[in-house]
Design a protein around this motif. Structure first.
Motif, PDB file in Angstrom:
ATOM      1  N   HIS A 140      -2.766  -7.384   9.106  1.00 60.75           N
ATOM      2  CA  HIS A 140      -3.007  -7.399   7.663  1.00 60.75           C
ATOM      3  C   HIS A 140      -1.698  -7.234   6.909  1.00 60.75           C
ATOM      4  O   HIS A 140      -0.762  -6.573   7.392  1.00 60.75           O
ATOM      5  CB  HIS A 140      -3.964  -6.268   7.268  1.00 60.75           C
ATOM      6  CG  HIS A 140      -3.336  -4.920   7.342  1.00 60.75           C
ATOM      7  ND1 HIS A 140      -3.214  -4.242   8.529  1.00 60.75           N
ATOM      8  CD2 HIS A 140      -2.785  -4.118   6.378  1.00 60.75           C
ATOM      9  CE1 HIS A 140      -2.619  -3.086   8.320  1.00 60.75           C
ATOM     10  NE2 HIS A 140      -2.341  -2.985   7.023  1.00 60.75           N
ATOM     11  N   PHE A 141      -1.654  -7.831   5.778  1.00 65.21           N
ATOM     12  CA  PHE A 141      -0.536  -7.675   4.852  1.00 65.21           C
ATOM     13  C   PHE A 141      -1.104  -7.463   3.469  1.00 65.21           C
ATOM     14  O   PHE A 141      -2.000  -8.189   3.044  1.00 65.21           O
ATOM     15  CB  PHE A 141       0.378  -8.917   4.883  1.00 65.21           C
ATOM     16  CG  PHE A 141       1.120  -9.054   6.164  1.00 65.21           C
ATOM     17  CD1 PHE A 141       0.530  -9.683   7.226  1.00 65.21           C
ATOM     18  CD2 PHE A 141       2.380  -8.543   6.310  1.00 65.21           C
ATOM     19  CE1 PHE A 141       1.185  -9.814   8.428  1.00 65.21           C
ATOM     20  CE2 PHE A 141       3.057  -8.660   7.487  1.00 65.21           C
ATOM     21  CZ  PHE A 141       2.461  -9.299   8.556  1.00 65.21           C
ATOM     22  N   CYS A 142      -0.595  -6.465   2.768  1.00 55.47           N
ATOM     23  CA  CYS A 142      -1.094  -6.151   1.419  1.00 55.47           C
ATOM     24  C   CYS A 142      -0.018  -6.487   0.401  1.00 55.47           C
ATOM     25  O   CYS A 142       1.151  -6.246   0.621  1.00 55.47           O
ATOM     26  CB  CYS A 142      -1.446  -4.666   1.320  1.00 55.47           C
ATOM     27  SG  CYS A 142      -2.744  -4.167   2.487  1.00 55.47           S
ATOM     28  N   ALA A 143      -0.456  -7.014  -0.703  1.00 58.44           N
ATOM     29  CA  ALA A 143       0.476  -7.343  -1.788  1.00 58.44           C
ATOM     30  C   ALA A 143       0.017  -6.664  -3.065  1.00 58.44           C
ATOM     31  O   ALA A 143      -1.171  -6.487  -3.274  1.00 58.44           O
ATOM     32  CB  ALA A 143       0.531  -8.844  -1.996  1.00 58.44           C
TER      33      ALA A 143
ATOM     34  N   GLU B 108      -5.735  -1.408 -10.095  1.00 58.23           N
ATOM     35  CA  GLU B 108      -4.841  -2.018  -9.113  1.00 58.23           C
ATOM     36  C   GLU B 108      -5.544  -3.183  -8.427  1.00 58.23           C
ATOM     37  O   GLU B 108      -6.763  -3.186  -8.253  1.00 58.23           O
ATOM     38  CB  GLU B 108      -4.427  -0.977  -8.056  1.00 58.23           C
ATOM     39  CG  GLU B 108      -3.704   0.234  -8.626  1.00 58.23           C
ATOM     40  CD  GLU B 108      -2.342  -0.129  -9.168  1.00 58.23           C
ATOM     41  OE1 GLU B 108      -1.750  -1.115  -8.682  1.00 58.23           O
ATOM     42  OE2 GLU B 108      -1.865   0.560 -10.096  1.00 58.23           O
ATOM     43  N   SER B 109      -4.753  -4.175  -8.049  1.00 56.15           N
ATOM     44  CA  SER B 109      -5.307  -5.331  -7.338  1.00 56.15           C
ATOM     45  C   SER B 109      -4.284  -5.795  -6.304  1.00 56.15           C
ATOM     46  O   SER B 109      -3.112  -5.441  -6.349  1.00 56.15           O
ATOM     47  CB  SER B 109      -5.635  -6.466  -8.305  1.00 56.15           C
ATOM     48  OG  SER B 109      -4.457  -6.906  -8.967  1.00 56.15           O
ATOM     49  N   GLY B 110      -4.747  -6.582  -5.386  1.00 62.21           N
ATOM     50  CA  GLY B 110      -3.866  -7.117  -4.349  1.00 62.21           C
ATOM     51  C   GLY B 110      -4.609  -8.102  -3.483  1.00 62.21           C
ATOM     52  O   GLY B 110      -5.732  -8.518  -3.796  1.00 62.21           O
ATOM     53  N   ASN B 111      -3.971  -8.511  -2.386  1.00 60.72           N
ATOM     54  CA  ASN B 111      -4.656  -9.410  -1.454  1.00 60.72           C
ATOM     55  C   ASN B 111      -4.219  -9.085  -0.031  1.00 60.72           C
ATOM     56  O   ASN B 111      -3.187  -8.481   0.202  1.00 60.72           O
ATOM     57  CB  ASN B 111      -4.406 -10.883  -1.783  1.00 60.72           C
ATOM     58  CG  ASN B 111      -2.923 -11.209  -1.873  1.00 60.72           C
ATOM     59  OD1 ASN B 111      -2.210 -11.046  -0.908  1.00 60.72           O
ATOM     60  ND2 ASN B 111      -2.482 -11.657  -3.051  1.00 60.72           N
ATOM     61  N   ILE B 112      -5.063  -9.494   0.892  1.00 60.82           N
ATOM     62  CA  ILE B 112      -4.842  -9.248   2.311  1.00 60.82           C
ATOM     63  C   ILE B 112      -4.968 -10.586   3.025  1.00 60.82           C
ATOM     64  O   ILE B 112      -5.827 -11.409   2.690  1.00 60.82           O
ATOM     65  CB  ILE B 112      -5.889  -8.275   2.882  1.00 60.82           C
ATOM     66  CG1 ILE B 112      -5.967  -7.005   2.026  1.00 60.82           C
ATOM     67  CG2 ILE B 112      -5.556  -7.917   4.325  1.00 60.82           C
ATOM     68  CD1 ILE B 112      -7.236  -6.227   2.276  1.00 60.82           C
TER      69      ILE B 112
ATOM     70  N   MET C  87       0.849  -1.180   0.000  1.00 59.45           N
ATOM     71  CA  MET C  87       0.000   0.000   0.000  1.00 59.45           C
ATOM     72  C   MET C  87       0.886   1.231   0.000  1.00 59.45           C
ATOM     73  O   MET C  87       1.850   1.327   0.748  1.00 59.45           O
ATOM     74  CB  MET C  87      -0.905  -0.018   1.242  1.00 59.45           C
ATOM     75  CG  MET C  87      -1.891   1.125   1.273  1.00 59.45           C
ATOM     76  SD  MET C  87      -3.022   0.880   2.645  1.00 59.45           S
ATOM     77  CE  MET C  87      -3.911  -0.533   2.041  1.00 59.45           C
ATOM     78  N   VAL C  88       0.611   2.207  -0.807  1.00 64.12           N
ATOM     79  CA  VAL C  88       1.448   3.383  -0.980  1.00 64.12           C
ATOM     80  C   VAL C  88       1.177   4.385   0.131  1.00 64.12           C
ATOM     81  O   VAL C  88       0.045   4.562   0.580  1.00 64.12           O
ATOM     82  CB  VAL C  88       1.189   4.029  -2.361  1.00 64.12           C
ATOM     83  CG1 VAL C  88       2.134   5.210  -2.579  1.00 64.12           C
ATOM     84  CG2 VAL C  88       1.350   2.997  -3.455  1.00 64.12           C
ATOM     85  N   GLU C  89       2.211   5.088   0.611  1.00 60.46           N
ATOM     86  CA  GLU C  89       2.068   6.086   1.660  1.00 60.46           C
ATOM     87  C   GLU C  89       1.769   7.461   1.041  1.00 60.46           C
ATOM     88  O   GLU C  89       2.396   7.884   0.077  1.00 60.46           O
ATOM     89  CB  GLU C  89       3.336   6.160   2.500  1.00 60.46           C
ATOM     90  CG  GLU C  89       3.629   4.868   3.244  1.00 60.46           C
ATOM     91  CD  GLU C  89       4.804   5.021   4.193  1.00 60.46           C
ATOM     92  OE1 GLU C  89       5.208   6.173   4.416  1.00 60.46           O
ATOM     93  OE2 GLU C  89       5.298   4.008   4.687  1.00 60.46           O
ATOM     94  N   TYR C  90       0.799   8.153   1.624  1.00 61.59           N
ATOM     95  CA  TYR C  90       0.447   9.502   1.198  1.00 61.59           C
ATOM     96  C   TYR C  90       0.311  10.371   2.418  1.00 61.59           C
ATOM     97  O   TYR C  90       0.530   9.944   3.550  1.00 61.59           O
ATOM     98  CB  TYR C  90      -0.888   9.496   0.421  1.00 61.59           C
ATOM     99  CG  TYR C  90      -0.846   8.735  -0.883  1.00 61.59           C
ATOM    100  CD1 TYR C  90      -1.175   7.379  -0.908  1.00 61.59           C
ATOM    101  CD2 TYR C  90      -0.503   9.365  -2.066  1.00 61.59           C
ATOM    102  CE1 TYR C  90      -1.143   6.665  -2.106  1.00 61.59           C
ATOM    103  CE2 TYR C  90      -0.475   8.661  -3.262  1.00 61.59           C
ATOM    104  CZ  TYR C  90      -0.803   7.306  -3.264  1.00 61.59           C
ATOM    105  OH  TYR C  90      -0.770   6.607  -4.439  1.00 61.59           O
TER     106      TYR C  90
END
Length: 334
Positions: free
Chosen positions: A331-334, A315-319, A1-4
Motif C-alpha cells: 500500500h501507498f498513501c498520499a 483529510e483525504s488521500g488514496n491507496i 500517513m502520520v506516525e504516532y
C-alpha cells in the motif's frame, strides 16, 4: 500517513465488511511487523470515496549492439607465402560471421572476436628499417661498444692496505667488466652496431593484412507506466508483484531497415503512451551511430492496480494496491 505512538485498539479497526478495501488495509497494517509505528485509529473512521481499476505496465527493453573496426597486422615476409591481395571491402556488408543467437549474452555484458582478413594481405617494403633488413642497436647506438660505467680509466678504486686481496696495497684494481679496456663490447649486436629488424626479421619485406574487430554488447532499460502516470508506483514494487502477466514479447534479429514502432503492430490495446516511452528509450539509450543493433528483445508485463480514494474528517488521500511476491497487499498513501 502520520506516525504516532502505538495503539492496541484493534477491535474497532477490524470492524466492517471484510471485502472493504479499507478493512483489508487495517488488517494488513495491524498484522504487519511495523504496525507499532502507526496510529491506526483514523482508519477506523475513514470512508471510501471511490475505487478505480488501473492498468500497470513494466517493459523490459534489451538490444544487442554490434561494433566493428579494423587494425593493421604485420609479419616477416620469408618469400614462400601466397599473396592474393584484395582491397578491404565494406566491413559491415561484405564480411559475414556467426553472430550471437540470443539478445542477452551469457556470462557478461559483452563479447569480442578478432578475425584475420588474409585475403587483404600484401607484401610491402619494411618501413621500420627502410627495407635494409637491420636497424641500429639500441644498446650501443651503432658503435658496437659502450663506455664502462663501473670503472674509471679501466680501474676501480680500493684501499691501500698491503693485505688487501684485490689491490694488494696499490689503491685500485683492474676492472673485471671491461678488463681495463675502458669500453665494453656490446653483447646485443656483438660489435656490429646493428641488429636484425624485428619487423621483417632481416628479410627487408613484411606481409601486411587487416584485422577485423567485432564487439557485441548488451544494453538494457526498464520503462514503467501505471494508471497513466509513470510515478504512481516505484519499479521495485512493480517487479515484485506476483500478479503480472506477459501481454507482449518480441525477441528476434534486427535489421537497419526496421523501426521500433513496427514491433507493436501485433499488440492490440497497448497504451500509446507506453509505446511512446519505449520508443523514446530506444532512441536515447539504445540507438547509437557507433554501431548497429542486430537483435532486439522487448517484453511487456501487465498487472492490475486498484486505487482507493478515501477520506476521514477533512483529510483525504488514496491507496494503491498490488499483489507482491509474498501475496500481501502493498500500500501507498498520499
Amino acid at each position: 500517513m502520520v506516525e504516532y505512538e502505538s495503539t492496541s485498539d484493534t477491535d474497532l479497526l477490524l470492524a466492517g465488511d471484510g471485502n472493504n478495501a479499507l478493512t483489508k488495509l487495517r488488517i494488513y497494517l495491524n498484522n504487519n511487523s511495523n504496525r507499532s509505528r502507526f496510529d491506526l485509529r483514523p482508519l477506523a473512521h475513514a470512508r471510501v470515496v471511490r475505487e478505480r481499476n488501473l492498468s500497470g505496465y513494466i517493459a523490459h527493453l534489451s538490444t544487442l549492439r554490434e561494433s566493428r573496426w579494423v587494425s593493421e597486422a604485420k609479419a616477416p615476409y620469408f618469400g614462400d607465402e601466397v599473396i592474393a591481395h584484395r582491397a578491404l571491402a565494406n566491413i559491415w556488408d561484405d564480411y559475414q560471421f556467426d553472430q550471437p543467437t540470443t539478445t542477452l549474452l551469457d556470462g557478461g555484458k559483452f563479447k569480442e572476436m578478432v578475425y584475420d582478413l588474409k585475403e587483404t594481405q600484401h607484401r610491402e617494403p619494411c618501413s621500420k628499417c627502410q627495407s635494409l633488413g637491420q636497424i641500429k642497436c639500441r644498446e650501443c647506438f651503432g658503435f658496437g661498444d659502450y663506455a664502462c660505467e663501473k670503472c674509471q680509466q679501466g680501474r676501480i678504486e680500493c684501499c691501500q692496505f698491503a693485505l688487501c686481496r684485490r689491490c694488494r696495497g696499490e689503491g685500485s684494481y683492474l676492472c673485471d667488466k671491461c678488463m681495463g679496456r675502458i669500453r665494453v663490447i656490446c653483447s646485443t649486436c656483438l660489435t656490429r652496431g646493428y641488429i636484425p629488424c624485428p619487423d621483417c626479421a632481416g628479410f627487408r619485406f613484411v606481409l601486411v593484412w587487416t584485422k577485423l574487430h567485432i564487439r557485441w554488447e548488451n544494453h538494457e532499460s526498464i520503462i514503467t507506466l501505471n494508471g497513466g502516470n509513470s510515478n504512481i508506483l516505484p519499479i521495485s514494487v512493480l517487479k515484485n508483484s506476483s500478479e503480472k502477466s506477459i501481454c507482449f514479447q518480441f525477441d528476434d534479429n534486427w535489421k537497419t531497415t526496421q523501426t521500433i514502432d513496427n514491433i507493436f503492430d501485433t499488440c492490440w490495446g497497448l497504451s500509446h503512451e507506453l509505446q511512446a516511452n519505449i520508443c523514446k528509450s530506444f532512441q536515447t539509450q539504445h540507438h547509437d551511430k557507433s554501431g548497429r543493433i542486430i537483435r532486439l528483445y522487448c517484453m511487456i508485463e501487465w498487472l492490475h492496480i486498484k486505487q482507493i480514494d478515501y477520506t476521514f474528517g477533512q483529510e483525504s488521500g488514496n491507496i494503491h494496491f498490488v499483489k507482491d511476491s509474498c501475496d500481501n497487499f502493498i500500500h501507498f498513501c498520499a
